[in-house]
Write an enzyme that holds these catalytic residues in place. Structure first.
Site, PDB file in Angstrom:
ATOM      1  N   HIS A  94      37.463  46.979  49.700  1.00 58.42           N
ATOM      2  CA  HIS A  94      38.923  46.616  49.372  1.00 58.42           C
ATOM      3  C   HIS A  94      38.130  44.816  48.999  1.00 58.42           C
ATOM      4  O   HIS A  94      39.336  44.573  48.419  1.00 58.42           O
ATOM      5  CB  HIS A  94      39.810  46.586  51.104  1.00 58.42           C
ATOM      6  CG  HIS A  94      40.298  47.883  51.450  1.00 58.42           C
ATOM      7  ND1 HIS A  94      40.505  48.805  52.083  1.00 58.42           N
ATOM      8  CD2 HIS A  94      40.258  49.239  50.085  1.00 58.42           C
ATOM      9  CE1 HIS A  94      40.742  49.698  52.052  1.00 58.42           C
ATOM     10  NE2 HIS A  94      40.756  49.945  50.834  1.00 58.42           N
ATOM     11  N   CYS A 163      36.715  40.817  56.743  1.00 52.67           N
ATOM     12  CA  CYS A 163      37.978  40.820  55.964  1.00 52.67           C
ATOM     13  C   CYS A 163      39.233  40.909  56.255  1.00 52.67           C
ATOM     14  O   CYS A 163      39.719  40.267  56.475  1.00 52.67           O
ATOM     15  CB  CYS A 163      37.805  42.055  54.816  1.00 52.67           C
ATOM     16  SG  CYS A 163      38.041  43.559  55.691  1.00 52.67           S
TER      17      CYS A 163
HETATM   18 ZN   LIG Z   1      37.973  44.061  53.478  1.00 52.68          ZN
END
Ligand SMILES: [Zn+2]
Length: 208
Positions: A94, A163
């Protein structure tokens, strides 16, 4: 009987040229607000592109081939085999941010065993691709099940996602734990408990 997994990479024809990759990095440097022509950044696109060769080397390896060589002369050994704390570095699909963690793998052999370094390499082949942790956990377990055909496979993965720690919700210190239990590990609570106890004993190794 087993469904085919899509572990596969884009066709070679879709791969950009090295020059295109270098230029994409220069674009991102400008997007970040810097000047790719300043001295400190001149070599950066080249370093980034070379890092990608390493971070994503898993696309060029076949996990089934790694496990292909098995040993059947195990003198009737049919107890659980567990490999703890296999450290890995991956990148989330992502954000392309690092995922750093460790995998624990157990299986109950059915005549065939595989060299232990192969288990570590199996983790790396899947880690060195863009991943989500849940998918990687399933891929490791299902590949082992498919190739070795043991009586059961257990995989637990724990990892920190940069993240989540360095951006977005900023929650350092959190780890995500995922697992996949197949065969005896899924059906038999005693077998599962034995595996979980074995990986708990090996726990405590710090990772960042
Ligand atoms: Zn991520």
């Amino acid at each position: 009987m087993k469904k085919k997994k899509s572990t596969t990479p884009a066709p070679a024809s879709a791969r950009p040229t090295r020059e295109e990759a270098l230029s994409a990095v220069r674009t991102l440097l400008r997007w970040a607000g810097d000047d790719p022509e300043r001295e400190g950044l001149l070599e950066t696109p080249d370093r980034v592109v070379r890092s990608y060769d390493e971070y994503f080397s898993g696309y060029r390896q076949d996990p089934r081939e790694i496990l292909a060589k098995t040993f059947s002369e195990v003198d009737g050994y049919d107890e659980m085999i567990v490999m703890n704390d296999i450290r890995f570095e991956s990148h989330c699909e992502h954000h392309m941010a690092p995922i750093i963690g460790k995998a624990h793998i157990g299986y109950l052999p059915n005549r065939r065993v595989v060299g232990i370094s192969k288990l570590a390499r199996l983790v790396d082949v899947y880690a060195k691709r863009l991943q989500i942790q849940e998918k990687m956990t399933v891929q490791i377990a299902d590949t082992l099940q498919e190739v070795l055909q043991p009586k059961g496979v257990a995989v637990v993965v724990e990892a920190a996602h940069q993240c989540m720690t360095t951006r977005g919700v900023h929650k350092p210190g959190t780890t995500l734990v995922t697992s996949r239990m197949l065969g005896a590990f899924r059906k038999d609570a005693t077998t599962r408990r034995e595996f979980l106890a074995m990986i708990a004993r090996g726990a405590g190794t710090p990772f960042k």
